[in-house]
Design an enzyme around this catalytic site. Structure first.
Site, PDB file in Angstrom:
ATOM      1  N   GLU A 123       0.837  -1.199   0.000  1.00 13.53           N
ATOM      2  CA  GLU A 123       0.000   0.000   0.000  1.00 13.53           C
ATOM      3  C   GLU A 123       0.877   1.257   0.000  1.00 13.53           C
ATOM      4  OE1 GLU A 123      -3.278  -0.339   2.816  1.00 13.53           O
ATOM      5  OE2 GLU A 123      -3.184   1.813   3.166  1.00 13.53           O
ATOM      6  N   ASP A 125       0.070   5.404   0.462  1.00 18.30           N
ATOM      7  CA  ASP A 125      -1.060   6.278   0.791  1.00 18.30           C
ATOM      8  C   ASP A 125      -0.717   7.758   0.772  1.00 18.30           C
ATOM      9  OD1 ASP A 125      -2.579   4.045   1.530  1.00 18.30           O
ATOM     10  OD2 ASP A 125      -1.883   4.139   3.606  1.00 18.30           O
ATOM     11  N   GLU A 127      -3.094  10.707   2.314  1.00 14.97           N
ATOM     12  CA  GLU A 127      -4.369  10.987   2.962  1.00 14.97           C
ATOM     13  C   GLU A 127      -4.384  12.446   3.395  1.00 14.97           C
ATOM     14  OE1 GLU A 127      -5.659   6.822   5.035  1.00 14.97           O
ATOM     15  OE2 GLU A 127      -3.833   7.778   5.735  1.00 14.97           O
ATOM     16  N   GLN A 140      -0.994  13.355   5.089  1.00 14.71           N
ATOM     17  CA  GLN A 140      -0.347  12.195   5.698  1.00 14.71           C
ATOM     18  C   GLN A 140       0.081  11.224   4.604  1.00 14.71           C
ATOM     19  OE1 GLN A 140      -1.353  10.406   9.418  1.00 14.71           O
ATOM     20  NE2 GLN A 140      -2.043   8.533   8.435  1.00 14.71           N
ATOM     21  N   THR A 141       1.296  10.696   4.722  1.00 18.53           N
ATOM     22  CA  THR A 141       1.757   9.693   3.756  1.00 18.53           C
ATOM     23  C   THR A 141       2.097   8.417   4.510  1.00 18.53           C
ATOM     24  OG1 THR A 141       4.066  10.383   3.996  1.00 18.53           O
ATOM     25  CG2 THR A 141       2.774  11.489   2.295  1.00 18.53           C
ATOM     26  N   ASN A 142       1.993   7.293   3.816  1.00 18.96           N
ATOM     27  CA  ASN A 142       2.321   6.029   4.464  1.00 18.96           C
ATOM     28  C   ASN A 142       2.685   4.987   3.412  1.00 18.96           C
ATOM     29  OD1 ASN A 142       2.705   4.226   6.556  1.00 18.96           O
ATOM     30  ND2 ASN A 142       0.687   4.549   7.464  1.00 18.96           N
ATOM     31  N   GLY A 151       3.441   0.948  10.918  1.00 18.00           N
ATOM     32  CA  GLY A 151       3.059   2.181  10.254  1.00 18.00           C
ATOM     33  C   GLY A 151       4.301   2.999   9.965  1.00 18.00           C
ATOM     34  N   ARG A 152       4.387   3.530   8.774  1.00 22.57           N
ATOM     35  CA  ARG A 152       5.541   4.381   8.430  1.00 22.57           C
ATOM     36  C   ARG A 152       5.038   5.768   8.031  1.00 22.57           C
ATOM     37  NH1 ARG A 152       7.700  -0.905   7.166  1.00 22.57           N
ATOM     38  NH2 ARG A 152       9.849  -0.982   7.852  1.00 22.57           N
ATOM     39  N   GLU A 153       4.231   6.352   8.930  1.00 19.37           N
ATOM     40  CA  GLU A 153       3.599   7.633   8.605  1.00 19.37           C
ATOM     41  C   GLU A 153       4.587   8.790   8.605  1.00 19.37           C
ATOM     42  OE1 GLU A 153       2.480   5.771  11.194  1.00 19.37           O
ATOM     43  OE2 GLU A 153       0.433   5.174  10.683  1.00 19.37           O
ATOM     44  N   TRP A 217     -10.307   9.005  14.126  1.00 22.41           N
ATOM     45  CA  TRP A 217      -8.851   9.220  14.245  1.00 22.41           C
ATOM     46  C   TRP A 217      -8.320  10.439  13.508  1.00 22.41           C
ATOM     47  CZ3 TRP A 217      -5.769   9.186   9.843  1.00 22.41           C
ATOM     48  CH2 TRP A 217      -6.413   8.757   8.671  1.00 22.41           C
TER      49      TRP A 217
END
Ligand code: NAG
Ligand code: NAG
Length: 328
Positions: A123, A125, A127, A140-142, A151-153, A217
């Site tokens: 995935e 992301d 967001e 936000q990226t992941n 999680g690698r936010e 969240w």
């Protein structure tokens, strides 16, 4: 601040007052002008590239499908999904975000293959998280790879008001790295390094765009839920771009939409010089944005990880060299 002097000084002061008013929300920042990667690819219409994912009655097309509104109201959010799965590519959309109170609202532009590989999914992301202060949306990226659960936010403020105009949000994904870009300015690079190789997205994915209720969240950890008094929330999309290898499960070699099937093993559509590594200017641009606008990175969150993921130590962050290739 003295805002009422006379003559030229008045004009100058007025400008400073306005600038200060703007900079108090967005920082006084003129982004560098960098290689326009989004200028390299054609804009697609909805019907040529995407189809409904959910909330069909909340998806509105106009301009023959070159413009799409995704709506969230108290009945449903909505979303669209690419007709094909892609193995590497460049994926982009220009997005204008809902302009009123938007706490709890999530607008996402992302790639995943969870429907095909539920246990080893990949995935990538982007967001956009709404905010009670209207303009202060957070990006936000992941990245998840091969079923990783870490999680690698990374989170960023934007240097503009994303509700006033369209801005381009793009994902570049190839063997060498993943780059997140906003208006062609890289904000994050994830190198395909040895350290992250087990969690590097390496299987075909579909592209999605959605708007949905992230009350639990999205804003201040869920303290500010969606307020449907301000519905409908409308996110507008245009300048849809997809340049990737179309994955056909019956063929071993993916079909690149750019170079075509004839090119055989050279199946990565975005492995030209401008895609393999960031230029000096892009790197400088990225550094300046990260310095000013990054508000969170998982690599600096020891409270969350007793042992930080291995790619967080600098020496492991370099790109794998071709000699280190682990796939074909
Ligand atoms: C991905 O996960 C599967 C199942 O856990 C494993 O067999 C495979 O080796 C992993 N691939 C990579 C590249 O780590
Ligand atoms: C990615 O790798 C390149 C060299 O291959 C390096 O210059 C760059 O700093 C790395 N990027 C990150 C975010 O570590």
């Amino acid at each position: 601040m003295q805002c009422l002097p006379k003559g030229l000084i008045f004009v100058w002061s007025l400008i400073s007052c306005i600038t200060i008013a703007v900079s108090s929300t967005h920082g006084q920042y003129s982004p560098p002008s960098l290689t326009q990667l989004t200028g390299l690819f054609p804009h697609l219409t909805f019907n040529r590239s995407y189809s409904e994912f959910f909330g069909g009655s909340n998806i509105r097309q106009s301009d023959n499908g070159s413009h799409i509104d995704l709506i969230l109201n108290k009945f449903s959010g909505s979303g669209f999904v690419s007709q094909n799965n892609y193995y590497y590519g460049f994926f982009s959309a220009a997005i204008k975000l809902p302009s009123d109170y938007s706490a709890g609202v999530v607008v996402a532009f992302y790639m995943t293959n969870a429907n095909v590989f539920p246990h080893t999914h990949d995935e990538i992301d982007i967001e956009l998280l709404g905010h009670e202060k209207r303009k202060e949306w957070v990006l936000q990226t992941n990245v998840y790879g091969n079923g990783s659960t870490i999680g690698r936010e990374e989170k960023f403020y934007l240097w503009f008001d994303p509700t006033q105009q369209f801005h381009q949000y793009s994902i570049l994904w190839n063997y060498h790295h993943i780059v997140f870009l906003v208006d062609n300015i890289p904000v994050r690079e994830v190198n395909h390094s040895e350290a992250i190789s087990r969690a590097y997205p390496s299987k075909p994915m579909s592209v999605y765009s959605t708007i949905w209720d992230g009350s639990k969240w999205a804003t201040h950890g869920g303290k500010k839920p969606v307020n449907y008094m301000f519905a409908p929330f409308v996110a507008s999309f245009s300048e849809l771009e997809i340049e990737g290898c179309i994955w056909n499960p019956t063929k071993v070699i993916p079909l690149c939409s750019k170079s075509g099937p004839e090119t055989g093993s050279n199946s990565d559509p975005v492995d030209g010089e401008e895609f393999v590594r960031l230029s000096e200017q892009q790197r400088t641009g990225m550094d300046s944005v990260r310095e000013r606008f990054m508000l969170y990175t998982y690599c600096k969150d020891p409270g969350r990880y007793s042992v930080l993921p291995p790619e967080c130590s600098d020496k492991n962050m370099g790109d794998l060299q071709d000699g280190d290739r682990i796939d074909g």
